[in-house]
Write an enzyme that holds these catalytic residues in place. Structure first.
Site, PDB file in Angstrom:
ATOM      1  N   ASP A 166       0.819  -1.209   0.000  1.00  0.00           N
ATOM      2  CA  ASP A 166       0.000   0.000   0.000  1.00  0.00           C
ATOM      3  C   ASP A 166       0.855   1.261   0.000  1.00  0.00           C
ATOM      4  O   ASP A 166       0.415   2.304   0.476  1.00  0.00           O
ATOM      5  CB  ASP A 166      -0.893   0.023   1.258  1.00  0.00           C
ATOM      6  CG  ASP A 166      -2.359   0.135   0.893  1.00  0.00           C
ATOM      7  OD1 ASP A 166      -2.684   0.078  -0.295  1.00  0.00           O
ATOM      8  OD2 ASP A 166      -3.172   0.277   1.813  1.00  0.00           O
ATOM      9  N   CYS A 223     -24.762 -12.033  -7.713  1.00  0.00           N
ATOM     10  CA  CYS A 223     -24.820 -11.400  -6.386  1.00  0.00           C
ATOM     11  C   CYS A 223     -24.396  -9.938  -6.454  1.00  0.00           C
ATOM     12  O   CYS A 223     -23.384  -9.585  -7.068  1.00  0.00           O
ATOM     13  CB  CYS A 223     -23.914 -12.148  -5.411  1.00  0.00           C
ATOM     14  SG  CYS A 223     -23.854 -11.423  -3.756  1.00  0.00           S
ATOM     15  N   CYS A 230     -23.817  -0.744   0.651  1.00  0.00           N
ATOM     16  CA  CYS A 230     -23.062   0.498   0.822  1.00  0.00           C
ATOM     17  C   CYS A 230     -23.975   1.614   1.333  1.00  0.00           C
ATOM     18  O   CYS A 230     -24.953   1.972   0.677  1.00  0.00           O
ATOM     19  CB  CYS A 230     -22.422   0.913  -0.501  1.00  0.00           C
ATOM     20  SG  CYS A 230     -21.464   2.437  -0.364  1.00  0.00           S
ATOM     21  N   CYS A 276     -19.539  -3.200   2.891  1.00  0.00           N
ATOM     22  CA  CYS A 276     -19.546  -3.976   1.652  1.00  0.00           C
ATOM     23  C   CYS A 276     -18.803  -5.303   1.835  1.00  0.00           C
ATOM     24  O   CYS A 276     -19.112  -6.292   1.159  1.00  0.00           O
ATOM     25  CB  CYS A 276     -18.960  -3.175   0.491  1.00  0.00           C
ATOM     26  SG  CYS A 276     -17.202  -2.797   0.619  1.00  0.00           S
TER      27      CYS A 276
END
Length: 386
Positions: A166, A223, A230, A276
């Site tokens: 990251d 799905c 959200c 989510c």
């Protein structure tokens, strides 16, 4: 070269390397090893270090480079200017490390179960929700230490590496999907059939050519639970995310005021959002991580929202030392706490909020004033109903 890595090489400190690997000091392979054998030793070593998956993708432009450019052009990245600054490198790994032949992708499970959720649910005073990944130690530090050891190992075979967790300009989910770590969920998160969505990704660009793995098959089917889950409608269509509406962006990446129209939708979330992820059916297979560093701290599960408001600068830094939460600083964190109190707080929280409204930081003052107004409006509304 990283000083820690250099010191380890010079001192011959290889106790963590796979059996049979020894420093040659020449940058050449210590012994004749086929690419398949080297890859297997790498996978075994990564497992020894605690990674749940280690797979390889060929060095190639990421599959969604075009969509990434469109996303930037639409301004959906919000205030994350670093996304645009590193765009050219994100489109081509060769711009990061010339001569790269393979992208090693690693996954590390961070799921700690639902014990913290139970604790928060039974609390007498309002507590804020913190995304699971941020409840323990900072994953950047935990994983970077492991990547340094893999870098040492690959250098023994003549490889040059760039390691990221990251921290660099790379479209990591594209490379991870190509390597077969998982597939792109409709939330844009990666999904693994064994880990669900609860894992960190790390990448190692290397000049070594390693056998590539097969991509994973998309198994989301029809799905769309992540989309409907959200709270802010940030997932605008399958595989499309407007970061400007995402609660993780609003509570972490956004440095300025949270838009008024979105504050009520933030609810009691004070650092990130898991909605989510929680909605994904594949998480029913998730197992608790063996990495103890990700175990939830008391500072992220046992404090009430108004307890956080009492933190001064020094107390904040001490409480969240070695935590991902430290990156948003006290001003950003208490901004989030004020918004959460505005949504779920009661009259008992007003003294703490009034104190926060006198803070020297204007961002905290603004959001504390908003929270006070929200609580008073709810109280007046309840009186009218009676």
């Amino acid at each position: 070269m990283n000083q820690t890595v250099e010191a380890a090489l010079l001192s011959g400190a290889h106790e963590d390397l796979p059996p049979g690997t020894h420093s040659t000091g020449s940058g050449q392979a210590p012994a004749a090893t086929t690419r398949a054998e080297l890859k297997q030793r790498l996978v075994d070593f990564a497992r020894k270090l605690g990674f749940d998956s280690c797979r390889v993708a060929p060095c190639a432009p990421p599959a969604h480079a075009g969509q990434f450019d469109d996303w930037l052009s639409a301004g959906a990245h919000g205030e994350m200017g670093y996304m645009a600054r590193g765009a050219e490198k994100r489109r081509d790994p060769q711009k990061i490390l010339p001569g790269t032949k393979s992208v090693v992708v690693l996954a590390l499970n961070y799921f700690q179960g639902d014990a913290a959720e139970t604790t928060a649910a039974t609390a007498e005073s309002a507590r804020g929700r913190i995304a699971r990944y941020a409840r323990g130690d900072d994953y950047h530090d935990v994983i970077a230490e492991k990547l340094d050891k893999i870098d040492i190992f690959l250098r023994e075979f003549g490889g040059q590496q760039k390691c990221y967790v990251d921290t660099g300009p790379i479209l990591e989910r594209d490379h991870a999907a190509q390597a077969g770590i998982g597939w792109h969920g409709k939330s844009t998160m990666l999904i693994d059939e064994k880990l669900g969505t609860w894992f960190f990704l790390a990448e190692i660009l290397t000049t070594l050519e390693l056998p590539a793995d097969e991509p994973a098959r998309d198994r989301c089917g029809t799905c769309e639970r992540c989309i409907t889950a959200c709270p802010t409608g940030a997932i605008t269509a399958p595989h499309k995310l407007d970061a400007r509406r995402c609660i993780s962006y609003l509570t972490i990446e956004l440095k300025s005021s949270i838009p008024l129209e979105l504050r009520p939708l933030v609810g009691d979330r004070i650092f990130g959002c898991d909605d989510c992820l929680d909605a994904c059916p594949w998480n029913r297979f998730a197992q608790v991580s063996h990495e103890s560093a990700f175990a939830a701290r008391r500072s992220t599960t046992a404090f009430s929202l108004r307890d956080y408001l009492a933190l001064n600068e020094t107390e904040f830094r001490n409480l969240f030392r070695s935590s991902p939460i430290k990156r948003i600083k006290r001003r950003g964190f208490l901004r989030n706490v004020c918004v959460a109190l505005g949504n779920v707080g009661t009259s008992e929280d007003l003294p703490a909020l009034r104190e926060a409204a006198l803070d020297s930081e204007p961002l905290i003052v603004e959001h504390a004033a908003w929270a006070i107004e929200q609580i008073l409006e709810r109280a007046n509304s309840e009186k009218r109903i009676r």
